[in-house]
Scaffold this motif. Structure first.
Motif, PDB file in Angstrom:
ATOM      1  N   THR A  63       0.840  -1.194   0.000  1.00 21.14           N
ATOM      2  CA  THR A  63       0.000   0.000   0.000  1.00 21.14           C
ATOM      3  C   THR A  63       0.873   1.241   0.000  1.00 21.14           C
ATOM      4  OG1 THR A  63      -1.656  -1.179   1.322  1.00 21.14           O
ATOM      5  CG2 THR A  63      -1.854   1.211   1.214  1.00 21.14           C
ATOM      6  N   ASN A 122      -6.573  11.638   2.468  1.00 15.07           N
ATOM      7  CA  ASN A 122      -6.639  10.255   2.015  1.00 15.07           C
ATOM      8  C   ASN A 122      -5.269   9.880   1.447  1.00 15.07           C
ATOM      9  OD1 ASN A 122      -7.700   7.765   1.325  1.00 15.07           O
ATOM     10  ND2 ASN A 122      -9.334   8.592   0.033  1.00 15.07           N
ATOM     11  N   HIS A 123      -5.030   8.601   1.382  1.00 11.83           N
ATOM     12  CA  HIS A 123      -3.794   8.082   0.779  1.00 11.83           C
ATOM     13  C   HIS A 123      -4.026   7.861  -0.715  1.00 11.83           C
ATOM     14  CE1 HIS A 123      -1.810   7.583   4.632  1.00 11.83           C
ATOM     15  NE2 HIS A 123      -2.936   7.101   5.098  1.00 11.83           N
ATOM     16  N   PRO A 124      -2.961   7.818  -1.520  1.00 14.19           N
ATOM     17  CA  PRO A 124      -3.136   7.590  -2.954  1.00 14.19           C
ATOM     18  C   PRO A 124      -3.709   6.198  -3.220  1.00 14.19           C
ATOM     19  CG  PRO A 124      -0.808   7.525  -2.355  1.00 14.19           C
ATOM     20  CD  PRO A 124      -1.555   7.943  -1.127  1.00 14.19           C
ATOM     21  N   ASN A 125      -4.469   6.090  -4.274  1.00 12.46           N
ATOM     22  CA  ASN A 125      -5.057   4.830  -4.744  1.00 12.46           C
ATOM     23  C   ASN A 125      -6.053   4.213  -3.772  1.00 12.46           C
ATOM     24  OD1 ASN A 125      -3.429   4.966  -7.098  1.00 12.46           O
ATOM     25  ND2 ASN A 125      -1.732   4.088  -5.950  1.00 12.46           N
ATOM     26  N   GLN A 126      -6.542   4.992  -2.818  1.00  7.55           N
ATOM     27  CA  GLN A 126      -7.562   4.493  -1.898  1.00  7.55           C
ATOM     28  C   GLN A 126      -8.940   4.890  -2.420  1.00  7.55           C
ATOM     29  OE1 GLN A 126      -6.926   2.467   0.866  1.00  7.55           O
ATOM     30  NE2 GLN A 126      -5.024   2.437  -0.300  1.00  7.55           N
ATOM     31  N   TYR A 183     -13.172  15.854 -10.450  1.00  8.15           N
ATOM     32  CA  TYR A 183     -11.847  15.376 -10.076  1.00  8.15           C
ATOM     33  C   TYR A 183     -10.803  16.295 -10.695  1.00  8.15           C
ATOM     34  CZ  TYR A 183     -14.975  11.386  -9.725  1.00  8.15           C
ATOM     35  OH  TYR A 183     -16.037  10.567  -9.429  1.00  8.15           O
ATOM     36  N   HIS A 242      -5.234  15.033  -5.140  1.00 12.49           N
ATOM     37  CA  HIS A 242      -6.413  14.754  -5.956  1.00 12.49           C
ATOM     38  C   HIS A 242      -7.559  15.518  -5.289  1.00 12.49           C
ATOM     39  CE1 HIS A 242      -9.045  11.438  -7.969  1.00 12.49           C
ATOM     40  NE2 HIS A 242      -9.453  12.654  -8.235  1.00 12.49           N
ATOM     41  N   PRO A 259      -6.892  12.884  -1.538  1.00  8.35           N
ATOM     42  CA  PRO A 259      -5.699  12.023  -1.528  1.00  8.35           C
ATOM     43  C   PRO A 259      -4.438  12.818  -1.855  1.00  8.35           C
ATOM     44  CG  PRO A 259      -7.452  11.039  -2.841  1.00  8.35           C
ATOM     45  CD  PRO A 259      -7.879  12.447  -2.519  1.00  8.35           C
ATOM     46  N   PRO A 266       1.821   9.809  -4.205  1.00 12.08           N
ATOM     47  CA  PRO A 266       2.583   9.188  -3.131  1.00 12.08           C
ATOM     48  C   PRO A 266       3.977   9.759  -2.883  1.00 12.08           C
ATOM     49  CG  PRO A 266       2.776   7.824  -5.067  1.00 12.08           C
ATOM     50  CD  PRO A 266       1.897   8.996  -5.436  1.00 12.08           C
ATOM     51  N   THR A 316      -4.735  14.428 -14.999  1.00 10.49           N
ATOM     52  CA  THR A 316      -5.654  13.686 -14.148  1.00 10.49           C
ATOM     53  C   THR A 316      -6.441  12.733 -15.019  1.00 10.49           C
ATOM     54  OG1 THR A 316      -5.835  15.552 -12.640  1.00 10.49           O
ATOM     55  CG2 THR A 316      -7.562  13.891 -12.502  1.00 10.49           C
ATOM     56  N   ASN A 341     -10.619   6.556 -14.154  1.00 14.04           N
ATOM     57  CA  ASN A 341     -10.858   5.262 -14.805  1.00 14.04           C
ATOM     58  C   ASN A 341     -10.179   5.191 -16.171  1.00 14.04           C
ATOM     59  OD1 ASN A 341     -12.410   4.404 -12.600  1.00 14.04           O
ATOM     60  ND2 ASN A 341     -14.251   5.337 -13.461  1.00 14.04           N
TER      61      ASN A 341
END
Length: 176
Positions: free
Chosen positions: A9, A53-57, A70, A101, A134, A137, A155, A158
């Protein structure tokens, strides 16, 4: 001896900050796309501590948020207090840069859309939902990027490209 470690993570490069301060409407491209006038002074808003928030969460979109938005943003991480400094002194306050983000629940920002709860255009409310900020990282030291102008910021949501700008398009750059 070289040791290879698997990272499960990725975490944000900054510990949970009490607040994330943003500057709204700060890219010329965004100003032109929204047909809004450029702000005469920086438009400051806050993302509250639970928006961190953390990245990719996962980012949970509120049920009534029919218009999530976004935006990738250059995040400036302060290494010391920065109060009443000149533009020439400003970079000495910066530890480094990362990405944020900046997720917005636009439906909570406008009273003009039918079925939207709105709130009179207040940015902090629509941008401050849990997990809507987020970071990371990576943290790149200020000495490596100077004032961070000329960086490409893209950015994707999906896999679809939603934003393609450079930090040279900032109305109020890092020193300002």
């Amino acid at each position: 001896m070289l040791q290879i470690v698997r990272v499960d993570t990725l975490l944000a490069p900054v510990p949970n900050p009490p607040v994330i301060v943003g500057i709204g409407l700060n890219y010329w491209g965004h100003i032109n796309a929204t047909h809004l006038p450029a702000p005469k002074t920086p438009s400051v808003f806050s993302k509250w501590k639970h928006s961190y928030n953390h990245p990719n969460q996962p980012i949970l979109i509120p049920p009534k948020s029919s218009k999530p938005d976004y935006e990738g943003e250059l995040a400036v991480v302060f290494g010391k207090d920065c109060k009443d400094v000149t533009e020439d002194e400003a970079l000495s306050c910066i530890a480094g840069y990362t990405v944020c983000h900046d997720v917005s629940a636009r439906c909570y920002q406008s009273d003009k859309e039918q079925g939207c709860p709105g709130n009179g255009g207040q940015f902090s409310f629509s941008k401050g939902f849990d997990g809507h900020g987020p970071l990371g990282p990576a943290l790149v030291p200020q000495r490596e990027l100077g004032d961070a102008s000329g960086l490409v910021l893209q950015t994707r949501v999906n896999g679809a490209l939603r934003q393609n700008v450079t930090t040279s398009e900032l109305i109020y750059g890092v020193k300002k």
